[in-house]
Scaffold this motif. Structure first.
Motif, PDB file in Angstrom:
ATOM      1  N   UNK A  52       5.445   4.907   2.916  1.00  0.00           N
ATOM      2  CA  UNK A  52       4.930   6.281   2.937  1.00  0.00           C
ATOM      3  C   UNK A  52       5.229   6.917   1.578  1.00  0.00           C
ATOM      4  N   UNK A  53       4.184   7.461   0.962  1.00  0.00           N
ATOM      5  CA  UNK A  53       4.311   8.095  -0.359  1.00  0.00           C
ATOM      6  C   UNK A  53       3.889   9.563  -0.217  1.00  0.00           C
ATOM      7  N   UNK A  54       4.134  10.388  -1.266  1.00  0.00           N
ATOM      8  CA  UNK A  54       3.688  11.785  -1.186  1.00  0.00           C
ATOM      9  C   UNK A  54       2.178  11.887  -1.040  1.00  0.00           C
ATOM     10  N   UNK A  55       1.699  13.041  -0.563  1.00  0.00           N
ATOM     11  CA  UNK A  55       0.251  13.292  -0.467  1.00  0.00           C
ATOM     12  C   UNK A  55      -0.402  13.147  -1.841  1.00  0.00           C
ATOM     13  N   UNK A  56      -1.654  12.740  -1.869  1.00  0.00           N
ATOM     14  CA  UNK A  56      -2.416  12.671  -3.130  1.00  0.00           C
ATOM     15  C   UNK A  56      -3.095  14.028  -3.342  1.00  0.00           C
ATOM     16  N   UNK A  57      -2.979  14.541  -4.566  1.00  0.00           N
ATOM     17  CA  UNK A  57      -3.577  15.860  -4.858  1.00  0.00           C
ATOM     18  C   UNK A  57      -5.071  15.835  -4.548  1.00  0.00           C
ATOM     19  N   UNK A  58      -5.567  16.881  -3.918  1.00  0.00           N
ATOM     20  CA  UNK A  58      -7.010  16.992  -3.671  1.00  0.00           C
ATOM     21  C   UNK A  58      -7.456  16.384  -2.353  1.00  0.00           C
ATOM     22  N   UNK A  59      -6.560  15.652  -1.647  1.00  0.00           N
ATOM     23  CA  UNK A  59      -6.954  15.030  -0.370  1.00  0.00           C
ATOM     24  C   UNK A  59      -7.007  16.059   0.750  1.00  0.00           C
ATOM     25  N   UNK A  60      -7.937  15.860   1.675  1.00  0.00           N
ATOM     26  CA  UNK A  60      -7.983  16.709   2.873  1.00  0.00           C
ATOM     27  C   UNK A  60      -7.389  15.914   4.032  1.00  0.00           C
ATOM     28  N   UNK A  61      -6.970  16.629   5.086  1.00  0.00           N
ATOM     29  CA  UNK A  61      -6.348  15.965   6.240  1.00  0.00           C
ATOM     30  C   UNK A  61      -7.357  15.058   6.942  1.00  0.00           C
ATOM     31  N   UNK A  62      -8.521  15.634   7.270  1.00  0.00           N
ATOM     32  CA  UNK A  62      -9.502  14.885   8.053  1.00  0.00           C
ATOM     33  C   UNK A  62     -10.911  15.231   7.606  1.00  0.00           C
ATOM     34  N   UNK A  63     -11.789  14.247   7.670  1.00  0.00           N
ATOM     35  CA  UNK A  63     -13.181  14.426   7.251  1.00  0.00           C
ATOM     36  C   UNK A  63     -14.031  13.421   8.017  1.00  0.00           C
ATOM     37  N   UNK A 109       0.850  -1.187   0.000  1.00  0.00           N
ATOM     38  CA  UNK A 109       0.000   0.000   0.000  1.00  0.00           C
ATOM     39  C   UNK A 109       0.887   1.240   0.000  1.00  0.00           C
ATOM     40  N   UNK A 110       0.538   2.232  -0.813  1.00  0.00           N
ATOM     41  CA  UNK A 110       1.188   3.541  -0.692  1.00  0.00           C
ATOM     42  C   UNK A 110       0.327   4.374   0.244  1.00  0.00           C
ATOM     43  N   UNK A 111       0.897   4.803   1.357  1.00  0.00           N
ATOM     44  CA  UNK A 111       0.173   5.677   2.297  1.00  0.00           C
ATOM     45  C   UNK A 111       0.415   7.107   1.817  1.00  0.00           C
ATOM     46  N   UNK A 112      -0.664   7.754   1.399  1.00  0.00           N
ATOM     47  CA  UNK A 112      -0.514   9.069   0.771  1.00  0.00           C
ATOM     48  C   UNK A 112      -0.333  10.170   1.818  1.00  0.00           C
ATOM     49  N   UNK A 113       0.890  10.326   2.287  1.00  0.00           N
ATOM     50  CA  UNK A 113       1.229  11.428   3.200  1.00  0.00           C
ATOM     51  C   UNK A 113       1.186  11.015   4.661  1.00  0.00           C
ATOM     52  N   UNK A 114       2.241  11.360   5.404  1.00  0.00           N
ATOM     53  CA  UNK A 114       2.219  11.139   6.866  1.00  0.00           C
ATOM     54  C   UNK A 114       2.594  12.416   7.603  1.00  0.00           C
ATOM     55  N   UNK A 115       2.335  13.557   6.918  1.00  0.00           N
ATOM     56  CA  UNK A 115       2.652  14.848   7.543  1.00  0.00           C
ATOM     57  C   UNK A 115       1.408  15.735   7.656  1.00  0.00           C
ATOM     58  N   UNK A 116       0.247  15.087   7.740  1.00  0.00           N
ATOM     59  CA  UNK A 116      -0.994  15.856   7.971  1.00  0.00           C
ATOM     60  C   UNK A 116      -1.110  16.209   9.453  1.00  0.00           C
ATOM     61  N   UNK A 117      -1.836  17.284   9.775  1.00  0.00           N
ATOM     62  CA  UNK A 117      -2.035  17.619  11.193  1.00  0.00           C
ATOM     63  C   UNK A 117      -3.074  16.704  11.847  1.00  0.00           C
ATOM     64  N   UNK A 118      -2.767  15.417  11.886  1.00  0.00           N
ATOM     65  CA  UNK A 118      -3.651  14.400  12.491  1.00  0.00           C
ATOM     66  C   UNK A 118      -2.802  13.631  13.515  1.00  0.00           C
ATOM     67  N   UNK A 119      -3.418  12.831  14.393  1.00  0.00           N
ATOM     68  CA  UNK A 119      -2.632  12.182  15.461  1.00  0.00           C
ATOM     69  C   UNK A 119      -1.406  11.400  14.963  1.00  0.00           C
ATOM     70  N   UNK A 120      -1.544  10.626  13.859  1.00  0.00           N
ATOM     71  CA  UNK A 120      -0.348   9.907  13.382  1.00  0.00           C
ATOM     72  C   UNK A 120       0.176  10.457  12.046  1.00  0.00           C
ATOM     73  N   UNK A 121      -0.370  11.575  11.614  1.00  0.00           N
ATOM     74  CA  UNK A 121       0.132  12.226  10.389  1.00  0.00           C
ATOM     75  C   UNK A 121      -0.529  11.737   9.111  1.00  0.00           C
ATOM     76  N   UNK A 122      -1.309  10.627   9.181  1.00  0.00           N
ATOM     77  CA  UNK A 122      -1.964  10.141   7.949  1.00  0.00           C
ATOM     78  C   UNK A 122      -3.431  10.609   7.925  1.00  0.00           C
ATOM     79  N   UNK A 123      -4.030  10.565   6.733  1.00  0.00           N
ATOM     80  CA  UNK A 123      -5.377  11.103   6.533  1.00  0.00           C
ATOM     81  C   UNK A 123      -6.425  10.392   7.392  1.00  0.00           C
ATOM     82  N   UNK A 124      -7.361  11.166   7.909  1.00  0.00           N
ATOM     83  CA  UNK A 124      -8.425  10.618   8.773  1.00  0.00           C
ATOM     84  C   UNK A 124      -9.761  10.700   8.048  1.00  0.00           C
TER      85      UNK A 124
END
Ligand code: NAD
Ligand code: UD1
Length: 332
Positions: A287-298, A214-229
């Motif tokens: 860990x891969x780069x963020x995916x364009x258009x993704x939000x941190x949390x929703x 799996x490519x995890x799209x980003x681990x530098x989001x402002x979320x508890x573990x940095x990945x999208x919520x």
């Protein structure tokens, strides 16, 4: 009731069909099979012991659709038919407007012709755009960032205009968060064609060894573990939400929007951990780069669904992952 499901052979429609058939409704599935297979019909019979009517046709065939509505004395329509891949919608916007928006106009004309004015529409939390606040309630401002989202927004607005013009309409737009999992039998589930874009079907195929990692799209989001919520909701909870909405709509004319979510956000790494536990298989990831258009949390404020429909999600992550894994091995 006599109920027609456009797109009823697809992922969400087929699970709703199970709930409606088991509740004793008569169900007509209307689908052009552009993103589903005829095999779903036998699976529905196996699960419910009942045989729904199946019509293979496009929602844009207005006359055919009106005839089917009349022939089966349809009292309510659940409208799932449409295209749903965000990336594809950016490359082929006209396909999305033709299928989703034009398809809905055609459906509404057919319903008017047949005198059916009760409709549940498959909306999406994508209409909230980039969240201004969390959790997302139905009063959050609406916007769209891609043609798929815009088609969903246009349809909601169109339905609202129609309800203003003709108060006999009863319409509810159910805004789904992230549907996941499968029926507990493992016989029906989500079967995307080609390489999956969405997280859960991708993880299932990594666990099965069909995809390497799996490519995890980003681990530098402002979320508890940095990945999208996201707010993952079991597809059977979602299906039961439709049955509750249908019963409620009979007593509530006009246009309504209601979130179907759990109110609970989970990260990509939470999902990997839950799937690993449910399947007893490793889910390698990088860990891969963020995916364009993704939000941190929703995630949803599911309060309105509870207050109005008396519905809330009951199933948790392990049931989502366990049933998805069963479908991967049995049904897919
Ligand atoms: P799906 O692709 O599995 O099901 C859609 C079904 O509609 C398919 O069986 C397809 O063959 C049929 N269809 C498409 N265009 C048609 C047309 N013009 N005429 C007749 N049939 C047609 O998708 P799904 O995940 O079950 O989604 C159902 C609805 O829910 C869609 O409107 C989608 O936008 C919406 N939605 C889905 C999600 C999700 O994550 N799955 C999230 C939010 C909203
Ligand atoms: C996506 C769509 C949304 C649509 C929904 C259901 C986008 C930008 N949004 O929602 O409009 O309504 O699907 O069809 O496409 N992830 C990974 N690796 C993967 C896949 C996903 O890390 O291989 C992450 C994503 O970055 C996100 C989470 O998993 O944080 C969920 O992704 P996904 O399942 O695609 O759903 P959404 O992006 O929420």
């Amino acid at each position: 009731m006599n109920i027609l499901l456009t797109g009823g052979m697809g992922y969400i429609g087929s699970h709703v069909a199970v709930v409606l058939l088991q509740a004793g409704h008569r169900v007509v599935l209307y689908d052009n099979l552009c993103n589903s297979g005829i095999g779903v019909l036998a699976r529905l019979e196996q699960i419910t012991g009942k045989t729904p009517v199946f019509i293979q046709a496009d929602v844009r065939a207005t006359k055919t659709l009106a005839d089917v509505l009349k022939d089966h004395a349809v009292e309510a329509v659940l409208h799932f038919a449409g295209l749903k891949a965000v990336g594809e919608s950016v490359k082929k916007p006209l396909d999305y407007y033709a299928n989703n928006v034009e398809g809905t106009v055609s459906l509404l004309e057919a319903m008017l012709d047949a005198g059916t004015r009760t409709l549940i529409f498959s909306g999406s939390a994508t209409v909230y755009g980039d969240p201004h606040y969390l959790p997302l309630d139905e009063a959050h401002p609406l916007s769209a960032t891609n043609p798929y989202g815009r088609s969903k927004l246009h349809i909601e607005e169109m339905l609202r205009d129609l309800s203003v013009a003709d108060p006999l309409w009863r319409v509810v737009c159910l805004r789904y968060f992230n549907p996941a999992g499968a029926h507990e039998s493992g016989l029906i589930g989500e079967r995307p064609m080609g390489v999956p874009n969405n997280l859960m079907p991708y993880i299932a195929r990594v666990a099965a060894g069909e995809l390497k990692e799996l490519s995890v799209f980003g681990n530098d989001y402002p979320t508890p573990d940095g990945t999208g919520v996201r707010d993952y909701i079991h597809v059977m909870d979602l299906a039961e939400g439709h049955a509750a909405a249908l019963a409620w709509l009979v007593r509530h004319p006009g246009w309504h929007a209601i979130n179907l979510g759990t109110g609970q956000g989970y990260s990509v790494l939470d999902m990997v951990a839950a799937f690993t536990k449910a399947s007893s298989r490793a889910v390698p990831y990088r860990i891969a780069p963020r995916r364009a258009g993704d939000v941190a949390a929703c995630y949803a404020d599911p309060g309105k669904a509870l207050r109005e429909l008396g519905w809330q999600a009951r199933r948790g992550l392990l049931e989502m992952c366990g049933s998805a894994w069963k479908f991967q091995n049995l049904g897919a």
